[in-house]
Design an enzyme around this catalytic site. Sequence first.
Site, PDB file in Angstrom:
ATOM      1  N   ASP A  94      52.851 125.573 102.103  1.00  0.00           N
ATOM      2  CA  ASP A  94      53.075 124.137 102.248  1.00  0.00           C
ATOM      3  C   ASP A  94      53.770 123.301 103.846  1.00  0.00           C
ATOM      4  O   ASP A  94      54.192 122.451 103.475  1.00  0.00           O
ATOM      5  CB  ASP A  94      54.296 123.714 101.179  1.00  0.00           C
ATOM      6  CG  ASP A  94      55.769 124.629 101.292  1.00  0.00           C
ATOM      7  OD1 ASP A  94      55.730 125.723 102.290  1.00  0.00           O
ATOM      8  OD2 ASP A  94      56.192 123.823 100.473  1.00  0.00           O
ATOM      9  N   GLU A  95      53.895 123.493 104.789  1.00  0.00           N
ATOM     10  CA  GLU A  95      54.766 123.056 105.924  1.00  0.00           C
ATOM     11  C   GLU A  95      53.991 123.593 107.168  1.00  0.00           C
ATOM     12  O   GLU A  95      53.252 124.652 107.356  1.00  0.00           O
ATOM     13  CB  GLU A  95      56.227 123.665 105.481  1.00  0.00           C
ATOM     14  CG  GLU A  95      56.546 123.244 107.008  1.00  0.00           C
ATOM     15  CD  GLU A  95      58.183 123.846 106.353  1.00  0.00           C
ATOM     16  OE1 GLU A  95      59.010 122.965 106.702  1.00  0.00           O
ATOM     17  OE2 GLU A  95      58.032 124.744 106.285  1.00  0.00           O
TER      18      GLU A  95
END
Length: 466
Positions: A94-95
């Site tokens: 998610d990053e």
Amino acid sequence: MDAFFASAEQASKPSLRGKAVVVGGLGPRGVVATASYEARVFGVHSAMPMAQARRLAPNAAYLVPRFAFYRAISEQVMGLLRALSPLVEPLSLDEAFVDLEAGGAAWDDASARLAGSRLRADIREVTGLTGSVGLAACKMLAKIASEQAKPDGLVVIEPGTERALLGPLSVRTLPGVGPATGDHLRRAGIHTVDEIAEAGEDELVRLLGKAHGHALYAMALARDERPVVAERETKSVSVEDTYDVDIHDRVRVGLEVQRLADRCVRRLRGAGLSGRTIVLKVRRYDFSTLTRSETLRGPTDDPGVVREAAARLLDSVDTTGGVRLLGVGVSGLADYTQEDLFAQAAGEREDFAAVEDADEAPAEVPAVPVERRWASGHDVRHAEFGHGWVQGSGLGRVTVRFETPDSGPGRVRTFRVDDPGLEAADPLPLVAWRPDEPGASGEPGVGGGPSVGGESAVGGGRVRAD
DNA sequence: TCTGGGGTCCTGATGCTA
DNA sequence: TCTGTAGCATCAGGACCC
């Protein structure tokens, strides 16, 4: 992405929207992977023991992670990022860091801001979820900006303002300063980033060692020259299991280590890798953790070789009192094996292929067939009622809520676990696919344009969740 | 209360070798 | 030939990240 796992579950399950949702291990030794913002109000946060989370938020929905589902969403978002720049450095599902300048997507403050805003809109359109963007001249500042942007925001740290912004912040804001380093600095009377800068480089090196001291001092001065790196080589592959109850039986410990060795080799082979150093990890009943390693003469991906090495390493470990965790890892990776060099071990490989299939079902729960174990939060389909998800199961019953991402909150029904109409199902897409949507064609609606250059800043746009 | 899983990087001790 | 040493590899542990 903002509270990624929990947000994905809320998007997938309309009845959970606006509610406290906690995703993580549900066993007696589970911890929280992600808590929704509604759950954070009760004090629940990542890495908290699940038992504590349940006391703080007894009415929250507790779900096990569905990594394949999250990975599919992550790939959509990474696709949007790669359309902005060839230099995308994923940090997790998610990053990621993006070098906007390298992609020509941004060359000054205004264009970076525009690219960031468009990216957030595209993420929302393609995934139905919110992401936050931090824009700055280096990775460290982009990371801090993205933290400040959460949830659902965009923060720009403009060149020239970095020192003033960082100065009053806690030392814990800087990447690499965790609980131990934070305590260490606090005991030395250093609480803020400004105080790190004032302490001086020599003092930091004395306190924290060479590498950490130099790096931290540079970061306190807002200096971070690390480039965005698109391709990172894997350095090690490992698997580990924490057991619900400590294992005391030495024979059982040995069998678990063999099982872990096989799983590790499967992962290794799946990545097309082999390795020279075999690592055994043991966490004992009192949470003390020790590792033992052995380096072979050449790299291997042979399950027999890894099993034997792990067993030898286990011989040197005292497990009286019980173990709560076992792990097996391989490092010193290569993309060839010693066996390749000598063209042997072909027979053993075939043997292992058979073992792989047999090992698919977790060894712990042979009593219930795999397809009849209804995991909390997982999708199902019923012949009569359609698509839904498992709200809970036990005592021979499974409770299902029938709803889809684009329905309203659905009705709940309970079935026998062996109901013939009920079957496991794949997750439904969060946003119904449309042929003209950004990302669907691999061409998101975020303008590229040739790099104008000249601007010294690298635009590091980060998108992250926890 | 009781603390996951999969990684990376760093440090210090130790032993080998040129 | 002996000795001191620099440099490297290995090993174990710890901190940190998501």
